[in-house]
Design an enzyme around this catalytic site. Structure first.
Site, PDB file in Angstrom:
ATOM      1  CE  LYS A  73      -3.327  -2.925   2.162  1.00 23.79           C
ATOM      2  NZ  LYS A  73      -3.043  -3.913   3.213  1.00 23.79           N
ATOM      3  CD  GLN A  75       4.508   7.179   3.169  1.00 25.92           C
ATOM      4  OE1 GLN A  75       5.483   6.624   3.662  1.00 25.92           O
ATOM      5  NE2 GLN A  75       4.606   8.320   2.518  1.00 25.92           N
ATOM      6  CB  SER A  76       4.444  -0.444   1.345  1.00 25.09           C
ATOM      7  OG  SER A  76       5.069  -1.668   1.636  1.00 25.09           O
ATOM      8  CG  ASN A  77       6.756   0.652   7.192  1.00 25.29           C
ATOM      9  OD1 ASN A  77       7.281   1.758   7.081  1.00 25.29           O
ATOM     10  ND2 ASN A  77       5.702   0.445   7.962  1.00 25.29           N
ATOM     11  CB  ALA A  79       7.273  -1.207  -0.956  1.00 25.05           C
TER      12      ALA A  79
END
Ligand SMILES: *Cc1c(COP(=O)(O)O)cnc(C)c1O
Length: 338
Positions: A73, A75-77, A79
């Site tokens: 999603k 702001q994916s940590n 990613a």
């Protein structure tokens, strides 16, 4: 201890992470409370995802990959950690990220700024497309292969059977942290962690089971609902067990629990009371949580303890799974509380 048959792993995380007592808060709540600082696994690589990626990216390298593809999603940590780890290993990365309007993607702040810094290629997709992310990623991988590339696909959150080994290792670490405390590692405890894609909880539950830690393992979901995660965590546990011969599968309410009721306004949306709880902990103990995962789980833990101080027993370990960069895009909402 030799009870977990770990697959190969590359070292990416700074471990062991500290187990820090929260003495003032614990006194206030009437429990022995500790926080496992997995926000300190690294800087660009910080948080829980890097523990999973140590195993997952080892497999990518062994397969001769030259690029990694993953999704998340906005702001994916996960990613961000994947992109940073890929850069560190000399691999290219493509992140397929969910946003309301791909024509107007969010500004490069927080994790997105870091994604761009480490050279990730970002593909924005709509929430509808995101529902078919598995198929979309497979198609992209196929196109890359046709052009002679060697892509490796990391599922959302790195929450695969293989990734779960990262949190079995964390339990092993925790057992030795606890052995150094008064009371030792034999005292019953409750482990609490935010649950977003389920891999962390599956690993914690499998680790506690395989290592005979006298622990209740509780996940507080920050998206979806209890039914979804009961299935998902059990599924990841089965995969880890069947693919790696663990001889232990997970059963909800015996090996792990999902505590629902703290999703609030929805994934990544913050209520003022959640942000106020994050602020108060920062002021009381100097520990900074994130608004998307740990802040919601922490708020849930506090609410449950206020209602019933004995509900988690006398010893609690809360996992700080990272996510700090997600705080910055919420600066305006937070400023009202400061
Ligand atoms: C992804 C994430 C979690 C949830 O872990 P899962 O393994 O996806 O359930 C918790 N905290 C932070 C900060 C995360 O980024």
């Amino acid at each position: 201890m030799g009870k977990v048959p770990y697959p190969d792993r590359i070292e990416l995380a700074h471990t062991p992470t500290p187990l820090q007592p929260l003495t003032r808060l614990g006194q206030r709540l009437g429990v022995e409370l500790h926080i496992k600082r997995d926000d300190l696994t690294g800087c660009g690589l910080s948080g829980n995802k890097i523990r999973k990626l140590e195993f997952v990216l080892d497999e990518a390298l062994a397969a001769g990959a030259d690029c990694v593809l993953t999704c998340g999603k906005v702001q994916s940590n996960h990613a961000r950690a994947t992109a940073a780890a890929a850069a560190r290993l000399g691999l290219a990365s493509r992140l397929v990220l969910r946003t309301e309007d791909p024509q107007n993607p969010p500004p490069p702040s927080g994790n997105i700024l870091l994604d761009r810094m480490v050279g990730a290629e970002i593909v924005w997709i709509t929430p509808e497309q995101y529902q078919n992310r598995g198929v979309l990623l497979e198609e992209m991988a196929g196109e890359l292969r046709a052009r002679g590339r060697k892509p490796y696909l990391v599922p959302e959150g790195g929450s695969t059977g293989l990734g779960a080994f990262g949190y079995m290792r964390a339990v092993e670490e925790l057992a030795s942290d606890l052995a150094g405390l008064p009371g030792g590692a034999k005292e019953p405890l409750t482990i609490i962690a935010a649950t977003g894609s389920g891999g962390t909880l599956a690993g914690l539950a499998l680790g506690a089971k395989l290592l005979d830690l006298p622990a209740r393992v509780v996940g507080i979901n920050v998206a979806a609902d209890r039914d979804y995660f009961v299935n998902e965590v059990a599924r990841i546990g089965r995969r880890a067990a069947s693919d790696y011969g663990l001889g232990a599968a997970l059963e909800a309410d015996r090996d792990f629990e999902i505590l629902d009721g703290y999703v609030g306004l929805g994934y990544a949306l913050s209520r003022p009371e959640e942000l106020a709880a994050i602020r108060d902990l920062a002021r009381l103990e100097g520990v900074i949580l994130d608004p998307v995962y740990t802040g919601k789980a922490y708020y849930g833990m506090i609410k449950e303890l206020e209602r019933n101080p004995g509900c988690f027993g006398s010893r609690i370990v809360f996992f700080h799974t990272g996510g700090l960069f997600g705080l910055f895009p919420k600066a305006d909402q937070l400023a009202e509380l400061l």
